[in-house]
Design a protein around this motif. Sequence first.
Motif, PDB file in Angstrom:
ATOM      1  N   GLY A  68       1.818   0.764  15.122  1.00 15.44           N
ATOM      2  CA  GLY A  68       1.568  -0.474  14.392  1.00 15.44           C
ATOM      3  C   GLY A  68       0.717  -0.312  13.153  1.00 15.44           C
ATOM      4  N   PHE A  69       0.518   0.922  12.696  1.00 14.93           N
ATOM      5  CA  PHE A  69      -0.300   1.151  11.509  1.00 14.93           C
ATOM      6  C   PHE A  69       0.405   0.716  10.225  1.00 14.93           C
ATOM      7  CE2 PHE A  69      -2.394   4.939  13.862  1.00 14.93           C
ATOM      8  CZ  PHE A  69      -3.181   4.054  14.592  1.00 14.93           C
ATOM      9  N   MET A  70       1.696   0.463  10.322  1.00 17.88           N
ATOM     10  CA  MET A  70       2.440   0.016   9.142  1.00 17.88           C
ATOM     11  C   MET A  70       2.598  -1.494   9.161  1.00 17.88           C
ATOM     12  SD  MET A  70       5.265   3.031   8.787  1.00 17.88           S
ATOM     13  CE  MET A  70       6.008   2.325   7.331  1.00 17.88           C
ATOM     14  N   ASP A  88       3.652  -8.314   7.025  1.00 17.87           N
ATOM     15  CA  ASP A  88       3.223  -6.931   6.781  1.00 17.87           C
ATOM     16  C   ASP A  88       4.418  -5.996   6.712  1.00 17.87           C
ATOM     17  OD1 ASP A  88       0.560  -7.624   6.787  1.00 17.87           O
ATOM     18  OD2 ASP A  88       0.187  -6.968   8.842  1.00 17.87           O
ATOM     19  N   LEU A  89       5.332  -6.147   7.665  1.00 10.55           N
ATOM     20  CA  LEU A  89       6.504  -5.281   7.705  1.00 10.55           C
ATOM     21  C   LEU A  89       7.383  -5.489   6.477  1.00 10.55           C
ATOM     22  CD1 LEU A  89       7.382  -5.466  11.503  1.00 10.55           C
ATOM     23  CD2 LEU A  89       6.507  -3.489  10.251  1.00 10.55           C
ATOM     24  N   ALA A  90       7.504  -6.733   6.029  1.00 12.00           N
ATOM     25  CA  ALA A  90       8.304  -7.022   4.825  1.00 12.00           C
ATOM     26  C   ALA A  90       7.684  -6.351   3.599  1.00 12.00           C
ATOM     27  CB  ALA A  90       8.422  -8.527   4.620  1.00 12.00           C
ATOM     28  N   ASP A  91       6.334  -6.423   3.481  1.00 10.67           N
ATOM     29  CA  ASP A  91       5.646  -5.764   2.363  1.00 10.67           C
ATOM     30  C   ASP A  91       5.839  -4.245   2.405  1.00 10.67           C
ATOM     31  OD1 ASP A  91       4.735  -8.076   1.219  1.00 10.67           O
ATOM     32  OD2 ASP A  91       2.719  -7.948   2.081  1.00 10.67           O
ATOM     33  N   HIS A  92       5.707  -3.676   3.608  1.00 14.99           N
ATOM     34  CA  HIS A  92       5.892  -2.233   3.754  1.00 14.99           C
ATOM     35  C   HIS A  92       7.317  -1.833   3.403  1.00 14.99           C
ATOM     36  CE1 HIS A  92       2.006  -0.946   5.241  1.00 14.99           C
ATOM     37  NE2 HIS A  92       1.964  -2.021   6.012  1.00 14.99           N
ATOM     38  N   LYS A  93       8.267  -2.671   3.817  1.00 17.76           N
ATOM     39  CA  LYS A  93       9.667  -2.368   3.527  1.00 17.76           C
ATOM     40  C   LYS A  93       9.917  -2.346   2.012  1.00 17.76           C
ATOM     41  CE  LYS A  93      14.310  -3.547   5.060  1.00 17.76           C
ATOM     42  NZ  LYS A  93      15.105  -4.382   5.950  1.00 17.76           N
ATOM     43  N   LYS A  94       9.332  -3.315   1.299  1.00 20.34           N
ATOM     44  CA  LYS A  94       9.462  -3.337  -0.167  1.00 20.34           C
ATOM     45  C   LYS A  94       8.898  -2.060  -0.771  1.00 20.34           C
ATOM     46  CE  LYS A  94       9.073  -8.326  -0.664  1.00 20.34           C
ATOM     47  NZ  LYS A  94       8.128  -9.380  -0.991  1.00 20.34           N
TER      48      LYS A  94
END
Length: 198
Positions: free
Chosen positions: A170-172, A178-184
């Motif tokens: 869950g560090f990402m 949060d996951l949407a930002d990381h995906k971008k």
Amino acid sequence: MSITVSKTRDILVDVARQLFARMGVDHTTMNDIARASQKGRRTLYTYFKSKDDLFLAVVESELDKLNQSLRDIAAKALRADEKLITFIYTRLDAVKAIVFRNGTLRARFFRDIWRVEKARKKFDCQEIEILKKILEDGIQEGTFRIPDTGITALILHHALKGLEVPYIRGFMGSSEADLADHKKNVVNLIFNGIKIMK
């Protein structure tokens, strides 16, 4: 291998997976697996020399399912860039689901990574080939410009492996935002890099 032999082996692997998830690999005995599968110890030892052998078969079984789902993505009628991002997140989510679904396999995954690596060897080679095909398709359709698809596929594969543990833990990010930002950020990094082109 006959259908009956294959079916018996599959039953043993599935029963072992369930027991390993519930009781832990270290606390599950071959007797437990033989009893729960309603097969004799002799039958169990016909297919597997040891509990470690059976553990590797459980991991390989999970990876075979993941491999098929990744092949299905590669076969979809999508542009190569969409296919690659779908591939990456399907893969990360699937590895996380495998680890969590298998309960105490989670602890073993982090503690005994070399044993898991041994079981993954075939999957890793298959994954690199799938990635290479996606990249080659991208070149054909004019989406990608890559000098060496083999090296690029290898780099992507190892980058994905490196993301597994932080993603599982869950560090990402754990929320949808949060996951949407990381995906971008992942999309930007893969397709645009980090250097400003002048």
